[in-house]
Design a protein around this motif. Structure first.
Motif, PDB file in Angstrom:
ATOM      1  N   TRP A 120       0.838  -1.205   0.000  1.00 41.89           N
ATOM      2  CA  TRP A 120       0.000   0.000   0.000  1.00 41.89           C
ATOM      3  C   TRP A 120       0.874   1.257   0.000  1.00 41.89           C
ATOM      4  O   TRP A 120       0.635   2.190  -0.766  1.00 41.89           O
ATOM      5  CB  TRP A 120      -0.921  -0.001   1.214  1.00 41.89           C
ATOM      6  CG  TRP A 120      -1.702   1.257   1.367  1.00 41.89           C
ATOM      7  CD1 TRP A 120      -1.379   2.336   2.136  1.00 41.89           C
ATOM      8  CD2 TRP A 120      -2.919   1.611   0.699  1.00 41.89           C
ATOM      9  NE1 TRP A 120      -2.327   3.314   2.010  1.00 41.89           N
ATOM     10  CE2 TRP A 120      -3.285   2.898   1.122  1.00 41.89           C
ATOM     11  CE3 TRP A 120      -3.740   0.951  -0.208  1.00 41.89           C
ATOM     12  CZ2 TRP A 120      -4.416   3.529   0.675  1.00 41.89           C
ATOM     13  CZ3 TRP A 120      -4.873   1.594  -0.648  1.00 41.89           C
ATOM     14  CH2 TRP A 120      -5.199   2.864  -0.216  1.00 41.89           C
ATOM     15  N   LYS A 125       2.486   1.841  -3.346  1.00 41.22           N
ATOM     16  CA  LYS A 125       1.555   2.332  -4.365  1.00 41.22           C
ATOM     17  C   LYS A 125       1.031   3.730  -4.063  1.00 41.22           C
ATOM     18  O   LYS A 125       0.593   4.437  -4.966  1.00 41.22           O
ATOM     19  CB  LYS A 125       0.372   1.376  -4.489  1.00 41.22           C
ATOM     20  CG  LYS A 125       0.728   0.034  -5.073  1.00 41.22           C
ATOM     21  CD  LYS A 125      -0.480  -0.870  -5.102  1.00 41.22           C
ATOM     22  CE  LYS A 125      -0.105  -2.253  -5.587  1.00 41.22           C
ATOM     23  NZ  LYS A 125      -1.249  -3.190  -5.491  1.00 41.22           N
ATOM     24  N   HIS A 126       1.031   4.111  -2.790  1.00 43.77           N
ATOM     25  CA  HIS A 126       0.478   5.406  -2.372  1.00 43.77           C
ATOM     26  C   HIS A 126       1.503   6.175  -1.524  1.00 43.77           C
ATOM     27  O   HIS A 126       1.335   6.316  -0.305  1.00 43.77           O
ATOM     28  CB  HIS A 126      -0.798   5.198  -1.551  1.00 43.77           C
ATOM     29  CG  HIS A 126      -1.860   4.456  -2.284  1.00 43.77           C
ATOM     30  ND1 HIS A 126      -1.975   3.091  -2.234  1.00 43.77           N
ATOM     31  CD2 HIS A 126      -2.847   4.895  -3.102  1.00 43.77           C
ATOM     32  CE1 HIS A 126      -2.996   2.716  -2.973  1.00 43.77           C
ATOM     33  NE2 HIS A 126      -3.541   3.790  -3.516  1.00 43.77           N
ATOM     34  N   GLN A 157       0.673   8.887   1.197  1.00 47.57           N
ATOM     35  CA  GLN A 157       0.154   8.521   2.512  1.00 47.57           C
ATOM     36  C   GLN A 157       1.204   8.677   3.610  1.00 47.57           C
ATOM     37  O   GLN A 157       0.859   8.761   4.785  1.00 47.57           O
ATOM     38  CB  GLN A 157      -0.380   7.087   2.498  1.00 47.57           C
ATOM     39  CG  GLN A 157      -1.644   6.918   1.707  1.00 47.57           C
ATOM     40  CD  GLN A 157      -2.793   7.737   2.272  1.00 47.57           C
ATOM     41  OE1 GLN A 157      -2.991   7.797   3.482  1.00 47.57           O
ATOM     42  NE2 GLN A 157      -3.525   8.375   1.388  1.00 47.57           N
TER      43      GLN A 157
END
Length: 63
Positions: A15, A18-19, A22
């Motif tokens: 996660w 990919k981000h 964040q």
């Protein structure tokens, strides 16, 4: 032999890859709840005002 990695850890690693935006959001959330400046005088006052707790509160012989 490889170290164990939980499903949650794998998910969070993927996660965050990919981000990447964040990471900044994570830091803001951490600063909101955890990263607070500490005042040593307040900590000393809190420690000095503690009342010792007896070993077993409901024992009538300890009051």
């Amino acid at each position: 032999m490889a170290m164990y990695e939980s499903e949650h850890t794998k998910f969070m690693r993927e996660w965050m890859a990919k981000h990447p935006e964040q990471a900044a959001e994570q830091k803001k959330g951490r600063a909101l709840w955890w990263d607070k400046p500490q005042d040593l005088n307040v900590q000393a006052d809190n420690s000095a005002s503690r009342v010792p707790v007896k070993p077993y509160y409901y024992d009538i012989n300890n009051h």
